[in-house]
Design an enzyme around this catalytic site. Structure first.
Site, PDB file in Angstrom:
ATOM      1  CG  ASP A  62     -27.320  30.981   0.310  1.00  0.00           C
ATOM      2  OD1 ASP A  62     -26.801  31.002   1.441  1.00  0.00           O
ATOM      3  OD2 ASP A  62     -28.243  30.208   0.003  1.00  0.00           O
ATOM      4  N   GLY A  63     -25.534  34.676  -1.889  1.00  0.00           N
ATOM      5  CA  GLY A  63     -24.831  35.359  -2.971  1.00  0.00           C
ATOM      6  C   GLY A  63     -23.486  35.900  -2.532  1.00  0.00           C
ATOM      7  CG  ASN A 138     -25.279  27.940  -6.364  1.00  0.00           C
ATOM      8  OD1 ASN A 138     -24.906  27.128  -5.530  1.00  0.00           O
ATOM      9  ND2 ASN A 138     -26.033  28.977  -6.053  1.00  0.00           N
ATOM     10  CG  ASP A 139     -26.535  27.722 -11.473  1.00  0.00           C
ATOM     11  OD1 ASP A 139     -26.042  28.789 -11.886  1.00  0.00           O
ATOM     12  OD2 ASP A 139     -27.532  27.708 -10.722  1.00  0.00           O
ATOM     13  CG  ASP A 168     -37.180  29.099 -23.366  1.00  0.00           C
ATOM     14  OD1 ASP A 168     -37.342  29.161 -24.599  1.00  0.00           O
ATOM     15  OD2 ASP A 168     -38.065  29.408 -22.548  1.00  0.00           O
ATOM     16  CB  THR A 179     -31.284  24.363  -2.961  1.00  0.00           C
ATOM     17  OG1 THR A 179     -29.972  24.886  -2.716  1.00  0.00           O
ATOM     18  CG2 THR A 179     -31.413  23.003  -2.296  1.00  0.00           C
ATOM     19  CE1 TYR A 181     -33.877  29.368 -13.932  1.00  0.00           C
ATOM     20  CE2 TYR A 181     -31.720  29.822 -14.891  1.00  0.00           C
ATOM     21  CZ  TYR A 181     -33.102  29.804 -14.994  1.00  0.00           C
ATOM     22  OH  TYR A 181     -33.708  30.218 -16.160  1.00  0.00           O
ATOM     23  CB  SER A 184     -36.383  28.060  -9.687  1.00  0.00           C
ATOM     24  OG  SER A 184     -36.021  28.596  -8.433  1.00  0.00           O
TER      25      SER A 184
END
Length: 280
Positions: A62-63, A138-139, A168, A179, A181, A184
């Site tokens: 995916d990266g 992604n984000d 944080d 799906t 970070y 998670s």
């Protein structure tokens, strides 16, 4: 291709040999030795207009797919992934399915999903005329520096105040990145073709300590207020591009005009992949 996954570029050479044998003009992004091991018929992708490509084939995980999306940003080229790592959400073709899947693609038996991307603009009170622009598959993540204390972030949706987070950090995710970070950190999983934005706080000390799912048309604004210690926070796009921002910084995030065009041959559904990922 990802040279650390495709040892000796064996799968890359299989793809190139298959395409050339079917009379397909082929170009490769050269990570070192792909071109020299594949013969003179293969062109260097870096030397060609990106808009000339009909399809990009990614070999890796995916990266590597995300890197390719950034590489082809704005060119509107469909991208398909051949998985050479662990089970991926974006790379649906396994190496043993390589030739059969390529045959399906050449026969036109594939579909293209339009997956939403995000864009961000960073402005500082100290330099109001300076803007930094970023894009994400992604984000985007705003995170305190590890040696510092909590950061204070005021958040707005379409200029309307939502909450002040002492946390944080914050994750702003696309459906495709739900799906990653976001998941998670306890955020929800969305279908990757949904039209939504997810805001997920990280270890928040505010009353609002759960994810918020927003419309794709919403624009988020974040104002970096203060730090309990230190004087900067990290801002990252897709976990790679990282800049540091201080107090008095505005970060604006919205749906991008660019999309991730993901080609699929229908080997596996998104929910089948999710089941395999979360199964003990």
């Amino acid at each position: 291709p990802n040279g650390s996954r495709d040892i000796g570029f064996s799968c890359t050479r299989r793809v190139i040999a298959f395409l050339l044998s079917h009379g397909i003009q082929t170009a490769a992004y050269d990570p070192g030795k792909v071109l020299t091991t594949s013969g003179s018929q293969v062109k260097n992708a870096d030397l060609l207009p990106k808009e000339d490509f009909d399809l990009a084939i990614v070999l890796g995980g995916d990266g590597t797919m995300i890197q390719c999306v950034h590489y082809l940003l704005g060119a509107e080229v469909p991208i398909i992934g051949i998985n050479l790592g662990t089970l991926g959400y974006m790379t649906e073709i396994e190496s043993h399915e390589l030739e059969s899947s390529l045959s399906e693609i050449l026969a036109g038996r594939f579909k293209v999903e339009q997956r939403m991307m995000l864009e961000a603009v960073i402005k500082s009170d100290k330099e109001p005329d300076l803007e930094q622009h970023f894009y994400a598959v992604n984000d985007f993540v705003i995170h305190r520096d590890l040696s510092d204390g909590l950061l204070t972030v005021q958040s707005y949706i379409d200029r309307e105040f939502l909450a002040e987070f002492r946390a944080d950090g914050l994750i702003v995710s696309s459906p495709c990145g739900s799906t990653a970070y976001n998941f998670s950190a306890g955020g929800p999983i969305l279908n990757p073709v949904a039209d939504n934005i997810i805001l997920t706080p990280l270890a928040s000390h505010a009353m609002l300590d759960r994810s918020v799912v927003l419309r794709g048309s919403d624009e988020l604004s974040f104002y970096i207020g203060s730090f309990t210690r230190g004087d900067k926070a990290a801002f990252s796009a897709d976990g790679s591009q990282t800049v540091y921002v201080g107090a008095g910084t505005w970060i604006y995030i919205k749906k991008s005009k660019y999309v991730f065009q993901m080609a699929k041959v229908g080997k596996r559904s998104f929910y089948e992949i999710v089941q395999k990922k979360i199964r003990p």
